[in-house]
Design an enzyme around this catalytic site. Structure first.
Site, short mmCIF file in Angstrom:
data_model
loop_
_atom_site.label_atom_id
_atom_site.label_comp_id
_atom_site.label_asym_id
_atom_site.label_seq_id
_atom_site.Cartn_x
_atom_site.Cartn_y
_atom_site.Cartn_z
N TYR A 11 15.54 5.69 -0.52
CA TYR A 11 16.57 5.67 -1.56
C TYR A 11 17.95 5.98 -1.00
O TYR A 11 18.95 5.66 -1.63
CB TYR A 11 16.22 6.66 -2.69
CG TYR A 11 14.98 6.29 -3.48
CD1 TYR A 11 14.30 5.10 -3.23
CD2 TYR A 11 14.48 7.13 -4.46
CE1 TYR A 11 13.16 4.77 -3.94
CE2 TYR A 11 13.33 6.79 -5.18
CZ TYR A 11 12.68 5.61 -4.90
OH TYR A 11 11.55 5.28 -5.60
N LYS A 25 2.01 6.47 4.90
CA LYS A 25 1.55 5.11 5.22
C LYS A 25 1.61 4.99 6.74
O LYS A 25 2.30 4.14 7.30
CB LYS A 25 2.46 4.11 4.48
CG LYS A 25 1.98 2.68 4.48
CD LYS A 25 0.76 2.44 3.61
CE LYS A 25 0.30 1.00 3.77
NZ LYS A 25 -1.08 0.78 3.28
N ASP A 82 -1.73 4.02 -0.67
CA ASP A 82 -2.47 3.08 -1.53
C ASP A 82 -3.78 3.71 -2.00
O ASP A 82 -4.16 3.61 -3.17
CB ASP A 82 -2.70 1.74 -0.82
CG ASP A 82 -3.05 1.90 0.66
OD1 ASP A 82 -2.96 3.02 1.19
OD2 ASP A 82 -3.41 0.89 1.30
N ASP A 124 7.96 9.38 -6.19
CA ASP A 124 8.50 8.84 -7.44
C ASP A 124 7.39 8.11 -8.20
O ASP A 124 7.16 8.32 -9.39
CB ASP A 124 9.65 7.87 -7.08
CG ASP A 124 10.45 7.44 -8.29
OD1 ASP A 124 10.14 7.90 -9.40
OD2 ASP A 124 11.39 6.63 -8.11
N ASP A 159 4.71 9.79 -11.46
CA ASP A 159 4.59 9.17 -12.78
C ASP A 159 3.15 8.77 -13.07
O ASP A 159 2.68 8.88 -14.21
CB ASP A 159 5.51 7.95 -12.90
CG ASP A 159 6.89 8.34 -13.43
OD1 ASP A 159 7.21 9.55 -13.42
OD2 ASP A 159 7.64 7.45 -13.87
#
Ligand code: NAD
Length: 369
Positions: free
Chosen positions: A147, A197, A229, A253, A257
């Site tokens: 980001y 990852k 994943d 992020d 959620d």
């Protein structure tokens, strides 16, 4: 008697913010008396309330108050229907929230997700996947990664455009968020699952190396690594395996959620964003995970629990007042078990459930403390 003064800036904001903040104040006052704390709580406008009061979403006086405080207790800001002509940079979500995050170097975001067994029906997963209840803390790095990495741009190329985002992490950035995750795990069930990852990304390899090294400083905490994943899948398949999930910014992020959806309502979910620690105190920003809920604002319908649990996080993470934090959380647990439900968590088929408003829920939690 705790002798040092705890200065809290209380910024209720817009929509349901002031209603749920009022209930949090009742809880603060009750805890102040019970534990003889020296609390100094000062209110200031933010969001559209800031624009109305002083022409800015984060008025200078509000920012000054925050600078003089040890922690910020925040409601929420933003009213989608107000003045669509106001520039994006001046709208409350950016001008207040992002500004505060930057100003106070809030690099660690903590999102606890708890689903007590009695609210099993509010969870989208089948009861057999919920075990004895879900209890996860997502620790998300908040100021690095994709980001914010440079270069970040869109350029023209023959036949169209090329968009570039850059994922960057440094050793110190990973070290400090990892320390937060391990410290938090010590106060919980002593397990950290680090998400990365590492099979594809250079960032993932560095992340895993640094987390493993820090992990050796905490022999009492179990550390496991999981590819992101698989982490997303495991949250749906067996959420009870997780205690603390440690994530970089973008993965956190998304996964925070996903984890939040397991709790059934935004009205139950607090959050903490932490900055630097000086002299044993960590500057923190505490807020409900949800927004201003304009659809129910001003009707005594909002669930105040997310705001009240944010107070518990404030005591635990900024001031190490574990007893006060635990007392608030236990009181919330008690009223839920007793059957009190605001509309967002109400199930008419539940024989013990009794629908209550914002104020009644706050009063019951205060009584239980
Ligand atoms: P929202 O979280 O405000 O509402 C989504 C749904 O959840 C609504 O149906 C709402 O009624 C419900 N809900 C949320 N909190 C609840 C509570 N405490 N009790 C009961 N129900 C609750 O999200 P939205 O509608 O997408 O956004 C509304 C405004 O809030 C927007 O302007 C958005 O930008 C802003 N927002 C602010 C923050 C923040 O200040 N940190 C966070 C998210 C959204």
């Amino acid at each position: 008697m705790n002798s040092s003064i705890i200065r809290i800036a209380a910024l209720a904001g817009d929509g349901i913010g002031p209603e749920v903040m009022r209930e949090a104040f009742k809880v603060l006052e009750t805890v102040r008396k019970k534990y003889q704390l020296k609390l100094e709580v000062t209110e200031a406008p933010v969001g559209w309330a800031g624009i109305d009061a002083a022409g800015k979403a984060l008025p200078d006086a509000t920012l000054d108050l925050c600078r003089r405080s040890d922690a910020i207790l925040f409601g929420s800001v933003g009213l989608p229907d107000r003045d669509p002509t106001l520039a994006k940079e001046e709208r409350p979500e950016r001008a207040a929230l992002l500004r505060i995050r930057k100003e106070f170097g809030l690099f660690a975001n903590l999102r606890p997700v708890q689903l007590p067994k009695v609210l099993a029906y509010a969870c989208p997963l089948r009861p057999e996947r919920q075990g004895d209840g879900i209890d996860i803390l997502v620790v998300r790095e908040l100021t690095g990664g994709m980001y914010f990495g440079q270069p970040k741009k869109t350029e023209e190329i023959p036949g169209g455009h090329r968009a570039i985002d850059t994922m960057v992490y440094t050793t110190p950035e990973i070290e400090r968020i990892t320390q937060v995750a391990f410290q938090a795990a010590r106060l919980r069930r002593k397990k950290v699952t680090s998400i990365d990852k590492a099979n594809v990304l250079e960032n993932g390899v560095l992340w895993r190396d640094v987390v493993s090294r820090i992990g050796r400083e905490y022999p009492d905490i179990t550390l496991e690594h999981m590819f992101v994943d698989n982490g997303a899948m495991q949250l749906m398949l067996r959420p009870t395996q997780f205690d603390v999930m440690l994530c970089e910014n973008m993965f956190g992020d998304i996964l925070s959620d996903e984890a939040a959806a397991l709790a059934g309502s935004l009205g139950m979910l607090p959050s903490a964003s932490l900055g630097a620690t000086t002299a044993g105190r960590t500057f923190g920003f505490y807020e409900p995970a949800g927004g201003t809920a304009p659809d129910i604002a001003g009707k005594n319908l909002a669930n105040p629990i997310a705001q009240i649990l944010s107070v518990a996080l404030l005591f635990r993470y900024s001031f190490g007042l574990t007893d006060a934090a635990t007392a608030i959380e236990a009181a919330v647990g008690k009223v839920i078990v007793a059957g009190l439900r605001t509309g967002d968590i109400f199930n008419p088929a539940d024989p013990v459930a009794r629908k209550v408003g914002t104020r009644e829920m706050g009063d019951a939690i205060v009584a239980a403390i």
